[in-house]
Write an enzyme that holds these catalytic residues in place. Structure first.
Site, PDB file in Angstrom:
ATOM      1  N   GLY A 193     -20.269   7.256   3.112  1.00 25.75           N
ATOM      2  CA  GLY A 193     -19.119   7.773   2.267  1.00 25.75           C
ATOM      3  C   GLY A 193     -19.658   7.591   0.531  1.00 25.75           C
TER       4      GLY A 193
ATOM      5  N   GLY B 122     -18.115   8.050  -2.142  1.00 32.97           N
ATOM      6  CA  GLY B 122     -17.204   7.994  -3.357  1.00 32.97           C
ATOM      7  C   GLY B 122     -17.383   7.195  -4.309  1.00 32.97           C
ATOM      8  N   ASN B 123     -16.305   6.811  -4.933  1.00 34.49           N
ATOM      9  CA  ASN B 123     -15.891   5.582  -5.748  1.00 34.49           C
ATOM     10  C   ASN B 123     -16.718   4.397  -5.194  1.00 34.49           C
ATOM     11  OD1 ASN B 123     -14.856   3.158  -6.754  1.00 34.49           O
ATOM     12  ND2 ASN B 123     -14.055   4.647  -8.290  1.00 34.49           N
ATOM     13  N   ALA B 124     -16.309   3.758  -4.316  1.00 31.83           N
ATOM     14  CA  ALA B 124     -16.570   2.534  -3.775  1.00 31.83           C
ATOM     15  C   ALA B 124     -18.254   2.595  -3.337  1.00 31.83           C
ATOM     16  CB  ALA B 124     -15.838   2.013  -2.534  1.00 31.83           C
ATOM     17  N   GLY B 125     -18.603   3.818  -2.436  1.00 34.28           N
ATOM     18  CA  GLY B 125     -19.828   3.998  -1.704  1.00 34.28           C
ATOM     19  C   GLY B 125     -21.179   4.091  -2.717  1.00 34.28           C
TER      20      GLY B 125
ATOM     21  N   LYS C 155       0.799  -1.082   0.115  1.00 32.44           N
ATOM     22  CA  LYS C 155       0.058  -0.088   0.118  1.00 32.44           C
ATOM     23  C   LYS C 155       0.799   1.184  -0.019  1.00 32.44           C
ATOM     24  CE  LYS C 155      -4.585   1.147   0.266  1.00 32.44           C
ATOM     25  NZ  LYS C 155      -5.499   0.380   0.000  1.00 32.44           N
TER      26      LYS C 155
HETATM   27  P1  NAD Z   1     -13.086   8.076  -2.588  1.00 32.27           P
HETATM   28  O1  NAD Z   1     -12.159   9.003  -2.347  1.00 32.27           O
HETATM   29  O2  NAD Z   1     -13.787   7.679  -4.065  1.00 32.27           O
HETATM   30  O3  NAD Z   1     -14.491   8.397  -1.621  1.00 32.27           O
HETATM   31  C1  NAD Z   1     -14.319   8.535  -0.502  1.00 32.27           C
HETATM   32  C2  NAD Z   1     -15.697   9.113   0.076  1.00 32.27           C
HETATM   33  O4  NAD Z   1     -15.580   9.163   1.579  1.00 32.27           O
HETATM   34  C3  NAD Z   1     -15.992  10.449  -0.192  1.00 32.27           C
HETATM   35  O5  NAD Z   1     -17.444  10.485  -0.593  1.00 32.27           O
HETATM   36  C4  NAD Z   1     -15.766  11.426   0.915  1.00 32.27           C
HETATM   37  O6  NAD Z   1     -16.435  12.450   0.737  1.00 32.27           O
HETATM   38  C5  NAD Z   1     -15.983  10.548   2.014  1.00 32.27           C
HETATM   39  N1  NAD Z   1     -15.382  10.847   3.162  1.00 32.27           N
HETATM   40  C6  NAD Z   1     -14.200  11.581   3.210  1.00 32.27           C
HETATM   41  N2  NAD Z   1     -13.830  11.646   4.556  1.00 32.27           N
HETATM   42  C7  NAD Z   1     -15.119  11.275   5.442  1.00 32.27           C
HETATM   43  C8  NAD Z   1     -15.606  11.377   6.683  1.00 32.27           C
HETATM   44  N3  NAD Z   1     -14.597  11.784   7.538  1.00 32.27           N
HETATM   45  N4  NAD Z   1     -16.748  10.810   7.160  1.00 32.27           N
HETATM   46  C9  NAD Z   1     -17.543  10.353   6.134  1.00 32.27           C
HETATM   47  N5  NAD Z   1     -17.114  10.339   4.861  1.00 32.27           N
HETATM   48  C10 NAD Z   1     -15.939  10.730   4.195  1.00 32.27           C
HETATM   49  O7  NAD Z   1     -12.651   6.840  -2.115  1.00 32.27           O
HETATM   50  P2  NAD Z   1     -12.862   5.082  -2.546  1.00 32.27           P
HETATM   51  O8  NAD Z   1     -12.001   4.687  -3.399  1.00 32.27           O
HETATM   52  O9  NAD Z   1     -14.198   5.107  -2.577  1.00 32.27           O
HETATM   53  O10 NAD Z   1     -12.416   4.652  -1.006  1.00 32.27           O
HETATM   54  C11 NAD Z   1     -13.495   4.593   0.079  1.00 32.27           C
HETATM   55  C12 NAD Z   1     -13.071   3.476   1.155  1.00 32.27           C
HETATM   56  O11 NAD Z   1     -12.848   2.298   0.156  1.00 32.27           O
HETATM   57  C13 NAD Z   1     -11.437   3.609   1.652  1.00 32.27           C
HETATM   58  O12 NAD Z   1     -11.699   2.827   2.862  1.00 32.27           O
HETATM   59  C14 NAD Z   1     -10.984   2.681   0.576  1.00 32.27           C
HETATM   60  O13 NAD Z   1      -9.667   1.960   1.242  1.00 32.27           O
HETATM   61  C15 NAD Z   1     -11.777   1.418   0.501  1.00 32.27           C
HETATM   62  N6  NAD Z   1     -11.560   0.959  -0.961  1.00 32.27           N
HETATM   63  C16 NAD Z   1     -11.625   1.365  -1.966  1.00 32.27           C
HETATM   64  C17 NAD Z   1     -11.412   0.720  -3.291  1.00 32.27           C
HETATM   65  C18 NAD Z   1     -11.257   1.088  -4.666  1.00 32.27           C
HETATM   66  O14 NAD Z   1     -11.308   0.354  -5.551  1.00 32.27           O
HETATM   67  N7  NAD Z   1     -11.746   2.495  -4.874  1.00 32.27           N
HETATM   68  C19 NAD Z   1     -11.036  -0.789  -3.137  1.00 32.27           C
HETATM   69  C20 NAD Z   1     -10.826  -1.221  -1.895  1.00 32.27           C
HETATM   70  C21 NAD Z   1     -11.348  -0.537  -0.715  1.00 32.27           C
END
Ligand code: NAD
Length: 414
Positions: free
Chosen positions: A215, A217-220, A103
């Site tokens: 959240g 973002g991408n995942a949520g 990572k």
């Molecule tokens: P992202 O940057 O696309 O989205 C993150 C989201 O979290 C955003 O909506 C942001 O506004 C929100 N956020 C930030 N701080 C916050 C807080 N204090 N309280 C509530 N929401 C908050 O990131 P992502 O890629 O969606 O990743 C989110 C999680 O999923 C992380 O833990 C990441 O490690 C995990 N993850 C992502 C992937 C991937 O392929 N993108 C894969 C495995 C795990």
């Protein structure tokens, strides 16, 4: 301040004692194989130089090259990166991928940088680390606040430095430079397969099931949209600015929520919703909770107040080990991060396979392969959970440790 790495080691300890893991293998897995800290000088648009700190933790590579994303966030620390690289090791092993765990991260608030500054920072990170990266060594991917565009800059910098094409050195790339169909929403899709299997175990049917997602973002956001299409009621979502919950507890129109967020920079003030805090969202009276933002959001303080029957951990490390115990005692089922969000790394692996063949699959082919891997792992882990009368996290770790342990032995490390 909770240390994610301490939490990761507590999880390891619990699984190791559950399965009576060989002591030497346990010792090998208590630290990363290599940790790199670099400083990255970046010329800012005003001509000044700002020096950023970046990390790469290469935790374990007995099953294959190190694999794991790069996070851009002002709270990134070596401790966090180490924990995330350990979880990647467990994640790849638990779903049976021929990959190790790594990572990376940079301490930065990317929202404060211009596009040009972000590009120079991303290229600078690769310049500092390229000797330790590569398709057969260590393969990064996107994570919080890193995007396919950033992956493309990093690929371009790497290929310029090594003087040859090497698309498999990084995943989560745009399609045009060797990305995989389905990668953009694969983390969410894997989570959906897990949720579907877990909901069936609990007898939850989509039309009568309410869900809150922390959240957007991408995942949520992808997970919320896929579940909404499947008939589930997504009643609350949030971002870093706060959370919204439907006034009538009916399902939100997520396409409109997304448009609202694009236009206003946040989900807040979406019509027909009430504003609550990110903490309140976790305690709503919903059937399923999906933490999809950051780690350590469910702790021993708020775990007693969680009302959901099922938690699907799309974020990495959202639940502390102390909270695990409370949730388990309350009879709440949780699908752990190393299984629930493994869809992302699984399609990253497919991306690398396609890069190596220089031949690309359709989205349908990718999803069919993904579903098989995630659903198989879910049921293998369920069986271990029953056998050891433990929770799903410990079972997933046991599953992973069996594989990694065998690899450590086969290589003669212990
Ligand atoms: P992202 O940057 O696309 O989205 C993150 C989201 O979290 C955003 O909506 C942001 O506004 C929100 N956020 C930030 N701080 C916050 C807080 N204090 N309280 C509530 N929401 C908050 O990131 P992502 O890629 O969606 O990743 C989110 C999680 O999923 C992380 O833990 C990441 O490690 C995990 N993850 C992502 C992937 C991937 O392929 N993108 C894969 C495995 C795990």
């Amino acid at each position: 301040m909770v240390s994610p790495f301490d939490n990761a080691m507590k999880q390891l300890e619990k699984a190791a004692s559950t399965m009576n893991l060989n002591r030497d293998i346990y010792a090998v897995l208590q630290q990363p194989k290599r940790v790199l800290t670099v400083s990255i000088p970046v010329q800012m648009d005003d001509g000044s130089i700002r020096v950023f700190t970046g990390f790469r933790s290469q935790y374990n590579d007995v099953l294959g090259p190190f694999k794991g994303g790069i996070r851009y966030h002002h709270d990134v620390s070596l401790d966090e990166v180490k924990a995330l690289s350990f979880w990647m090791t467990m994640k790849c092993a638990t779903v049976g991928l021929p990959l190790g765990g790594g990572k990376g991260g940079i301490i930065v608030n990317p929202k404060e940088l211009s596009e040009g500054e972000l590009e120079r920072l991303s290229r600078g990170y690769v310049r500092q680390l390229y000797k330790y990266l590569g398709p057969t060594q260590d393969v990064p991917a996107p994570d919080v606040y890193t995007t396919p565009q950033i992956m493309a800059w990093m690929l371009d910098e790497y290929e310029t430095l090594v003087g040859e094409k090497a698309p498999g050195m990084i995943t989560g790339k745009p399609l045009v430079v060797g990305g995989s169909a389905g990668r953009g929403f694969s983390t969410a899709q894997g989570g959906v397969y897990c949720l579907r299997e877990a909901a069936a175990k609990l007898g939850l049917v989509p039309e009568h099931t309410t869900i809150a997602v922390q959240g957007f973002g991408n995942a949520g956001s992808f997970m919320a949209k896929i579940l909404s299409k499947a008939g589930y009621k997504i009643v609350a979502v949030s971002d870093s600015k706060g959370a919204i919950v439907s006034e009538t507890m009916s399902g939100l129109d997520l396409t409109r929520v997304e448009e609202h967020k694009t236009f206003n920079g946040s989900v807040l003030n979406f019509p027909g919703t009430k504003q609550i805090s990110n903490e309140e969202l976790l305690e709503l009276g919903v059937d399923i909770l999906i933490p999809a933002a950051l780690e350590n959001v469910i702790t021993e303080q708020n775990a007693p107040n969680i009302q959901a029957k099922l938690i699907v951990e799309l974020a990495n490390g959202p639940v502390t080990p102390e909270a695990d115990v409370i949730l388990h005692e309350k009879g709440i089922l949780f699908v752990p991060d190393i299984l629930a969000n493994a869809g992302g790394v699984t399609v990253s692996y497919f991306e690398q396979v396609q890069n190596a063949m220089n031949y690309y699959w359709t989205e349908e082919e990718v999803l069919e392969k993904l579903e098989k891997i995630i659903v198989t792992a879910f049921h293998e882990i369920w069986e271990i959970k029953e056998r050891y009368a433990t929770d799903m996290r410990t079972a997933a770790f046991v599953h992973a440790l069996e594989r990694v342990g065998e690899g450590v032995k086969a290589r003669g490390i212990v």
